[in-house]
Design a protein around this motif. Sequence first.
Motif, PDB file in Angstrom:
ATOM      1  N   ALA A 130       0.826  -1.207   0.000  1.00 20.44           N
ATOM      2  CA  ALA A 130       0.000   0.000   0.000  1.00 20.44           C
ATOM      3  C   ALA A 130       0.863   1.261   0.000  1.00 20.44           C
ATOM      4  O   ALA A 130       0.563   2.246  -0.689  1.00 20.44           O
ATOM      5  CB  ALA A 130      -0.925   0.001   1.218  1.00 20.44           C
ATOM      6  N   LEU A 131       1.937   1.229   0.764  1.00 22.22           N
ATOM      7  CA  LEU A 131       2.805   2.391   0.846  1.00 22.22           C
ATOM      8  C   LEU A 131       3.578   2.613  -0.447  1.00 22.22           C
ATOM      9  O   LEU A 131       3.750   3.749  -0.902  1.00 22.22           O
ATOM     10  CB  LEU A 131       3.789   2.222   2.011  1.00 22.22           C
ATOM     11  N   GLY A 132       4.043   1.528  -1.084  1.00 19.95           N
ATOM     12  CA  GLY A 132       4.866   1.663  -2.280  1.00 19.95           C
ATOM     13  C   GLY A 132       4.108   1.744  -3.572  1.00 19.95           C
ATOM     14  O   GLY A 132       4.680   2.092  -4.611  1.00 19.95           O
ATOM     15  N   ALA A 133       2.799   1.462  -3.550  1.00 19.07           N
ATOM     16  CA  ALA A 133       2.019   1.444  -4.789  1.00 19.07           C
ATOM     17  C   ALA A 133       2.053   2.791  -5.494  1.00 19.07           C
ATOM     18  O   ALA A 133       2.091   2.857  -6.725  1.00 19.07           O
ATOM     19  CB  ALA A 133       0.578   1.054  -4.477  1.00 19.07           C
ATOM     20  N   TYR A 134       2.044   3.860  -4.726  1.00 15.60           N
ATOM     21  CA  TYR A 134       2.063   5.211  -5.290  1.00 15.60           C
ATOM     22  C   TYR A 134       3.299   5.408  -6.175  1.00 15.60           C
ATOM     23  O   TYR A 134       3.205   5.854  -7.320  1.00 15.60           O
ATOM     24  CB  TYR A 134       2.049   6.213  -4.139  1.00 15.60           C
ATOM     25  N   GLY A 135       4.474   5.055  -5.629  1.00 15.89           N
ATOM     26  CA  GLY A 135       5.709   5.256  -6.382  1.00 15.89           C
ATOM     27  C   GLY A 135       5.788   4.388  -7.621  1.00 15.89           C
ATOM     28  O   GLY A 135       6.301   4.814  -8.662  1.00 15.89           O
ATOM     29  N   LEU A 136       5.277   3.155  -7.539  1.00 14.23           N
ATOM     30  CA  LEU A 136       5.345   2.251  -8.683  1.00 14.23           C
ATOM     31  C   LEU A 136       4.481   2.747  -9.833  1.00 14.23           C
ATOM     32  O   LEU A 136       4.908   2.749 -10.990  1.00 14.23           O
ATOM     33  CB  LEU A 136       4.919   0.850  -8.263  1.00 14.23           C
TER      34      LEU A 136
END
Length: 403
Positions: free
Chosen positions: A67-73
């Motif tokens: 959930a935290l890294g989805a934005y960056g990906l």
Amino acid sequence: MSTHQTMNTAGSRPERLSLTQQERKASILLALLFACRMLGLFLLTPVFAVAAHSLPGGNDAARVGLALGAYGLTQAVLQIPLGMASDRFGRRPIIVIGMALFVVGGVISALAQNIDWVTVGRCIQGLGAVSAAISAWVADSTRPEVRTRAMAMVGGSIGLSFAVSLVLSPVLVGQFGLSGLFWAISLLGFVCLLIAAFVVPSAPKAPASIVQVTAGQVLRHLDLLRLNFGVFCLHFILMSLFIVVPGILATLGGYSTQDLWKVYLPVILVSFVLMVPAVFWTETRKRHKHALELAVLLLIVVLAVMPWARDSLVPMVAALTFFFIGFNVLEALQPSLVSRVAPPEYKGLALGFYNTSQSLGVFAGGLIGGVLAGRGLTQWVLWTGAALAVLWLLTARGFKDKY
């Protein structure tokens, strides 16, 4: 002899150009838009791992990390297409659409009943990847002679966003919960959507080039590749560093998560003040390559000594301050160089590759830094950053000093 001639005689002090009122207005407003985007990435970082426990599935570390890294990906995937779209359809409509997606994603996250719906919302937020279009708009709105200063406002917004997130996140979550944090992010995004749609002044469209430049040619441009590698390294180092720094500061100074802003905020503000002379020197002397190499060298030295500085609070804070001096100079200098090197009608495409590299650096730095720190190899997190910066310096030495 005229004043202009006097200022350009051998040995005289170079004339420092000022931003026009139009350039200053556009730069400030676009920096605000960029700050909003970065807040969407940074606001969750200090608190999400703990705040997510309030949601079903929030105790699963893998799902929380997704959930935290989805934005960056999703940012990395869409930067290039939206950068190209901004070249074709204009900066304003693409940014407005991107900010609308940012708001929609924030609302979905605010209404989420479990951690998986937060992941969906974060993915949608990232789909509005307008960093390249904003950077290209800054380049369109400023003259080359003052562009580094304008980019410094945008680059500085990243550091300020990071500092603001550390102050606001615990307060917002403590008062309104995780949902309230997402509502605040969405409200900020809506305000920035209005600014992009109605307030930022239009910039002249870049003249069409007789020679058409393809994406393949941009990718084969060695100086652009060097800059892309540089921003990957810079944000890899930033993310990996801040996986271990909070724990170091908590151990040395007894700081809790809510109190870390007391260190970060003055460090970042002092580094901004010390960065300004470096940016002015770079502009007036036109020593962009020299400034780039010196700033990377500063990162190497700081990261190399940090394993020893982490035994005492004062040396660690000093090292962190010098790190952010180098970071802020590079954050301002590199996008300016991309805008100078790239063909005028493809600035958005080139900045799309650049911002994609930045997003990948954020993801890779967090992943690798987390793996090393999880095994208790704190010093190797720092040394890995130093080694990557050495490789960056070696590649930067081939950069042409003509921009």
